[in-house]
Design an enzyme around this catalytic site. Structure first.
Site, PDB file in Angstrom:
ATOM      1  N   ARG A 105       0.844  -1.199   0.000  1.00  0.00           N
ATOM      2  CA  ARG A 105       0.000   0.000   0.000  1.00  0.00           C
ATOM      3  C   ARG A 105       0.873   1.241   0.000  1.00  0.00           C
ATOM      4  O   ARG A 105       1.706   1.408   0.902  1.00  0.00           O
ATOM      5  CB  ARG A 105      -0.902  -0.020   1.229  1.00  0.00           C
ATOM      6  CG  ARG A 105      -2.171   0.796   1.041  1.00  0.00           C
ATOM      7  CD  ARG A 105      -3.234   0.300   1.990  1.00  0.00           C
ATOM      8  NE  ARG A 105      -3.062   0.883   3.312  1.00  0.00           N
ATOM      9  CZ  ARG A 105      -3.980   1.646   3.895  1.00  0.00           C
ATOM     10  NH1 ARG A 105      -5.123   1.889   3.290  1.00  0.00           N
ATOM     11  NH2 ARG A 105      -3.780   2.130   5.078  1.00  0.00           N
ATOM     12  N   THR A 109      -0.884   7.628  -1.319  1.00  0.00           N
ATOM     13  CA  THR A 109      -2.164   7.461  -2.037  1.00  0.00           C
ATOM     14  C   THR A 109      -3.043   6.383  -1.408  1.00  0.00           C
ATOM     15  O   THR A 109      -4.236   6.314  -1.683  1.00  0.00           O
ATOM     16  CB  THR A 109      -1.913   7.062  -3.506  1.00  0.00           C
ATOM     17  OG1 THR A 109      -1.293   5.766  -3.509  1.00  0.00           O
ATOM     18  CG2 THR A 109      -1.021   8.061  -4.225  1.00  0.00           C
ATOM     19  N   ASP A 202      -5.571  -7.999  11.817  1.00  0.00           N
ATOM     20  CA  ASP A 202      -4.725  -8.190  10.642  1.00  0.00           C
ATOM     21  C   ASP A 202      -4.540  -9.685  10.388  1.00  0.00           C
ATOM     22  O   ASP A 202      -3.844 -10.377  11.144  1.00  0.00           O
ATOM     23  CB  ASP A 202      -3.365  -7.512  10.867  1.00  0.00           C
ATOM     24  CG  ASP A 202      -2.543  -7.506   9.585  1.00  0.00           C
ATOM     25  OD1 ASP A 202      -2.305  -8.601   9.023  1.00  0.00           O
ATOM     26  OD2 ASP A 202      -2.159  -6.420   9.125  1.00  0.00           O
ATOM     27  N   ASP A 205      -0.796 -10.924   9.858  1.00  0.00           N
ATOM     28  CA  ASP A 205      -0.010 -10.908  11.097  1.00  0.00           C
ATOM     29  C   ASP A 205      -0.450 -12.019  12.042  1.00  0.00           C
ATOM     30  O   ASP A 205       0.378 -12.690  12.666  1.00  0.00           O
ATOM     31  CB  ASP A 205      -0.143  -9.551  11.795  1.00  0.00           C
ATOM     32  CG  ASP A 205       0.813  -8.523  11.201  1.00  0.00           C
ATOM     33  OD1 ASP A 205       1.722  -8.922  10.450  1.00  0.00           O
ATOM     34  OD2 ASP A 205       0.636  -7.325  11.492  1.00  0.00           O
TER      35      ASP A 205
HETATM   36  N1  URA Z   1      -6.609  -6.625   6.063  1.00  0.00           N
HETATM   37  C1  URA Z   1      -6.650  -7.292   7.237  1.00  0.00           C
HETATM   38  O1  URA Z   1      -5.795  -8.139   7.532  1.00  0.00           O
HETATM   39  N2  URA Z   1      -7.654  -7.017   8.106  1.00  0.00           N
HETATM   40  C2  URA Z   1      -8.607  -6.129   7.837  1.00  0.00           C
HETATM   41  O2  URA Z   1      -9.512  -5.940   8.653  1.00  0.00           O
HETATM   42  C3  URA Z   1      -8.548  -5.449   6.599  1.00  0.00           C
HETATM   43  C4  URA Z   1      -7.540  -5.701   5.743  1.00  0.00           C
END
Ligand code: URA
Length: 211
Positions: A105, A109, A202, A205
């Site tokens: 990402r 932007t 996430d 993670d």
């Molecule tokens: N990516 C993730 O791992 N969790 C989210 O809630 C959104 C994008």
């Protein structure tokens, strides 16, 4: 909005999803639960693969059965979290090839930028794009754009995702209206940090233990 969205409400899937959502769940259990859901979603998403009739002999008699047409599908995990879904899918379609798309990402932007593109040249086959979280939809749209520019047909593509935000579905539907999405849930919303809520945090993670 929910056309072509298939939500797996199986009790085992929903049980594992609740465990994934629980912030107390550690990576070992998180991985096991996600892998189990991925298998259910893989079974749903491959229901459209073509078969042909073959006459075979059981130890008792001749009978007709169905065999998969050797279509050699393609699995496209969006790195990194997409890897969490691709092994279970590969276990049900072991002759599939795997093409990796890596996106990060952009800080300014917030749009996805491609850093890895390892697709095979032949995209004329069933393609399964896998990413656990359909959040903003930007990474998915970018991946679909890459596939279409490389010659894939929209009608060959299926998306498998663990959780969707309504905003992500809406965004994806503006450009790719007919692609089937297989998921375990459509959540309430996307929050201001682009996380799905209630969500599970996430996914990458928590799956890889890099929190
Ligand atoms: N990516 C993730 O791992 N969790 C989210 O809630 C959104 C994008």
């Amino acid at each position: 909005m929910n056309d072509n969205i298939f939500i797996n409400t199986h009790p085992i899937v929903q049980d594992r999803l609740t465990k994934l959502r629980n912030k107390a769940t550690r990576p070992k259990t998180f991985r096991a639960c996600l892998n189990e859901i991925a298998l259910f979603l893989a079974i749903d998403a491959t229901a459209y693969l073509p078969t042909y009739t073959k006459i075979i002999e059981t130890p008792l008699q001749e009978t007709k059965g169905q065999l998969l047409v050797e279509t050699n599908p393609l699995i496209v995990p969006i790195l990194r979290a997409g890897l969490a879904l691709s092994d279970s899918l590969h276990s049900v379609i072991p002759n599939a090839d795997v093409g990796h798309i890596g996106l990060y990402r952009d800080h300014d932007t917030h749009m996805p930028v491609e850093y890895l593109n390892k697709l095979p040249s032949d995209l004329n086959r069933p393609i399964f794009v896998v990413d656990p979280m359909l959040a903003t939809g930007n990474s998915m749209i970018k991946t679909l754009d890459i596939l279409m520019e490389a010659g894939a047909k929209e009608s060959d593509i299926t998306v498998i995702t663990l959780l969707c935000a309504p905003e992500g579905i809406k965004q994806m539907r503006k450009k790719y209206n007919h692609i089937r999405i297989f998921t375990a849930a459509v959540d309430d919303l996307l929050n201001n940090d682009a996380y799905i809520a209630p969500g599970l945090g996430d996914a990458g993670d928590r799956y890889f233990g890099t929190e």
